[in-house]
Design a protein around this motif. Sequence first.
Motif, short mmCIF file in Angstrom:
data_model
loop_
_atom_site.label_atom_id
_atom_site.label_comp_id
_atom_site.label_asym_id
_atom_site.label_seq_id
_atom_site.Cartn_x
_atom_site.Cartn_y
_atom_site.Cartn_z
N GLY A 102 0.82 -1.21 0.00
CA GLY A 102 0.00 0.00 0.00
C GLY A 102 0.85 1.26 0.00
N CYS A 103 0.21 2.38 -0.30
CA CYS A 103 0.92 3.65 -0.30
C CYS A 103 -0.08 4.80 -0.30
CB CYS A 103 1.82 3.77 -1.53
SG CYS A 103 0.91 3.94 -3.08
N ARG A 104 0.41 5.98 0.00
CA ARG A 104 -0.34 7.20 -0.27
C ARG A 104 0.08 7.68 -1.66
NH1 ARG A 104 0.15 11.58 4.37
NH2 ARG A 104 -1.53 12.48 3.12
N PHE A 105 -0.77 8.43 -2.30
CA PHE A 105 -0.35 9.03 -3.56
C PHE A 105 -0.61 10.53 -3.53
CE2 PHE A 105 -4.48 6.90 -4.40
CZ PHE A 105 -5.28 7.99 -4.64
N LYS A 106 0.20 11.26 -4.24
CA LYS A 106 0.15 12.72 -4.27
C LYS A 106 0.68 13.18 -5.62
CE LYS A 106 4.78 13.05 -2.31
NZ LYS A 106 5.64 13.64 -1.29
N SER A 108 2.70 16.53 -5.81
CA SER A 108 3.98 17.14 -5.42
C SER A 108 3.77 17.90 -4.12
CB SER A 108 4.49 18.09 -6.51
OG SER A 108 3.57 19.16 -6.72
N ALA A 109 4.85 18.08 -3.36
CA ALA A 109 4.86 18.90 -2.14
C ALA A 109 3.73 18.51 -1.18
CB ALA A 109 4.78 20.38 -2.49
N ASN A 110 3.42 17.21 -1.12
CA ASN A 110 2.39 16.68 -0.22
C ASN A 110 0.98 17.15 -0.54
OD1 ASN A 110 4.19 15.14 1.41
ND2 ASN A 110 4.81 17.02 2.44
N ASP A 111 0.80 17.89 -1.60
CA ASP A 111 -0.54 18.28 -2.04
C ASP A 111 -0.95 17.42 -3.22
OD1 ASP A 111 -0.92 20.36 -0.20
OD2 ASP A 111 0.28 21.72 -1.43
N LEU A 112 -2.22 17.15 -3.28
CA LEU A 112 -2.73 16.37 -4.40
C LEU A 112 -3.23 17.36 -5.45
CD1 LEU A 112 -4.78 13.12 -4.01
CD2 LEU A 112 -4.88 14.52 -6.05
N ILE A 113 -2.34 17.77 -6.34
CA ILE A 113 -2.66 18.79 -7.34
C ILE A 113 -3.28 18.12 -8.56
CG2 ILE A 113 -1.72 20.60 -8.80
CD1 ILE A 113 0.61 20.82 -6.81
N LEU A 114 -4.43 18.63 -8.97
CA LEU A 114 -5.11 18.09 -10.14
C LEU A 114 -5.06 19.08 -11.29
CD1 LEU A 114 -8.32 16.46 -8.64
CD2 LEU A 114 -6.17 15.38 -9.25
N ASN A 115 -4.82 18.55 -12.46
CA ASN A 115 -4.86 19.35 -13.67
C ASN A 115 -6.26 19.32 -14.27
OD1 ASN A 115 -2.03 19.75 -13.50
ND2 ASN A 115 -1.71 17.76 -14.47
N ASN A 116 -6.51 20.24 -15.15
CA ASN A 116 -7.74 20.19 -15.95
C ASN A 116 -7.48 19.17 -17.06
OD1 ASN A 116 -9.92 20.54 -17.62
ND2 ASN A 116 -9.93 22.77 -17.47
N GLY A 117 -8.04 17.97 -16.90
CA GLY A 117 -7.75 16.86 -17.80
C GLY A 117 -7.14 15.72 -17.02
N ASP A 118 -6.17 15.04 -17.62
CA ASP A 118 -5.57 13.87 -16.97
C ASP A 118 -4.46 14.25 -16.01
OD1 ASP A 118 -7.16 11.97 -18.28
OD2 ASP A 118 -5.86 12.01 -20.05
N THR A 119 -4.41 13.58 -14.87
CA THR A 119 -3.37 13.76 -13.88
C THR A 119 -2.94 12.39 -13.38
OG1 THR A 119 -4.36 15.84 -13.14
CG2 THR A 119 -2.74 14.82 -11.68
N TYR A 120 -1.63 12.16 -13.31
CA TYR A 120 -1.10 10.91 -12.78
C TYR A 120 -0.33 11.21 -11.50
CZ TYR A 120 -2.39 8.69 -17.16
OH TYR A 120 -3.11 8.19 -18.22
N MET A 121 -0.33 10.25 -10.57
CA MET A 121 0.14 10.49 -9.22
C MET A 121 1.54 9.94 -8.96
SD MET A 121 -2.25 12.17 -7.64
CE MET A 121 -2.59 13.04 -9.18
N MET A 122 2.16 10.48 -7.89
CA MET A 122 3.40 9.94 -7.34
C MET A 122 3.05 9.19 -6.06
SD MET A 122 5.43 11.03 -9.63
CE MET A 122 7.01 10.56 -8.94
N PHE A 123 3.94 8.27 -5.62
CA PHE A 123 3.68 7.45 -4.44
C PHE A 123 4.55 7.90 -3.27
CE2 PHE A 123 2.86 3.83 -7.63
CZ PHE A 123 1.56 4.25 -7.81
#
Length: 234
Positions: A102-106, A108-123
């Motif tokens: 398991g993991c958390r995903f974000k 960058s900078a501990n914020d879950l930033i979403l783009n207008n359109g597709d966004t892929y996460m870091m772990f």
Amino acid sequence: MKTTSVYGIPYVEADDLVSSAPTQFRQTAEGVEKVLREIDARATPEGVSPVTATTLETLESLEGVNGQSGVVTGDTMQRNGLYYRLGDAWHPVEIRQKRTWGCRFKRSANDLILNNGDTYMMFSNVTGSADIKTTANSKGAYAILPAGRWLVKEYMQFSGIADMTWLSIGVATVGGASSLLPSAAESSTSGNAFSAIECVTVIESDGTGGIQVSFHSNNSGIMRVAGYLNVVEL
């Protein structure tokens, strides 16, 4: 003593001496055991057939090749079961627990930033089975799953970026992995209200591919809470 024409099993004849009966019976038993042993090992390549013994001591006295299986069937000390050959010894096959990860995903900078359109996460905060590795491609991070079938759950609690914001969440497969169940879900909020979204799917992996967390939104912004990804071996 003469032997049978096919398997060479020795047998007693009418003109054999009664006084030699114990020796003859022993030779017959040993002959049958030798033939059965040869039949067990007759499959090629060598070591395909398992080595069977009634006690662990007997199994340990028998030769084998690396990777060959052995079976103990009548041990009086609760050592019956499956063994495997490694080096010059027989080792018990232990029941392996199902792997979890398991993991958390974000973003960058501990914020879950979403783009207008597709966004892929870091772990981040990765825990669980050490043989599940994370790597990255041009879109973001993904987890490589060992060969097998895996249950994947992706979950996120989020706040509305703007009025009538909708968000879809998905599990994207990478390389030698394929989704066997629907792998996307969708939710929306009004204003700054909180909501939650999750996606559950099953992934079939050949050991070279993996999974990647993906989102699609009609607005850009910063979520207040990071999400979670959990994987369980089926």
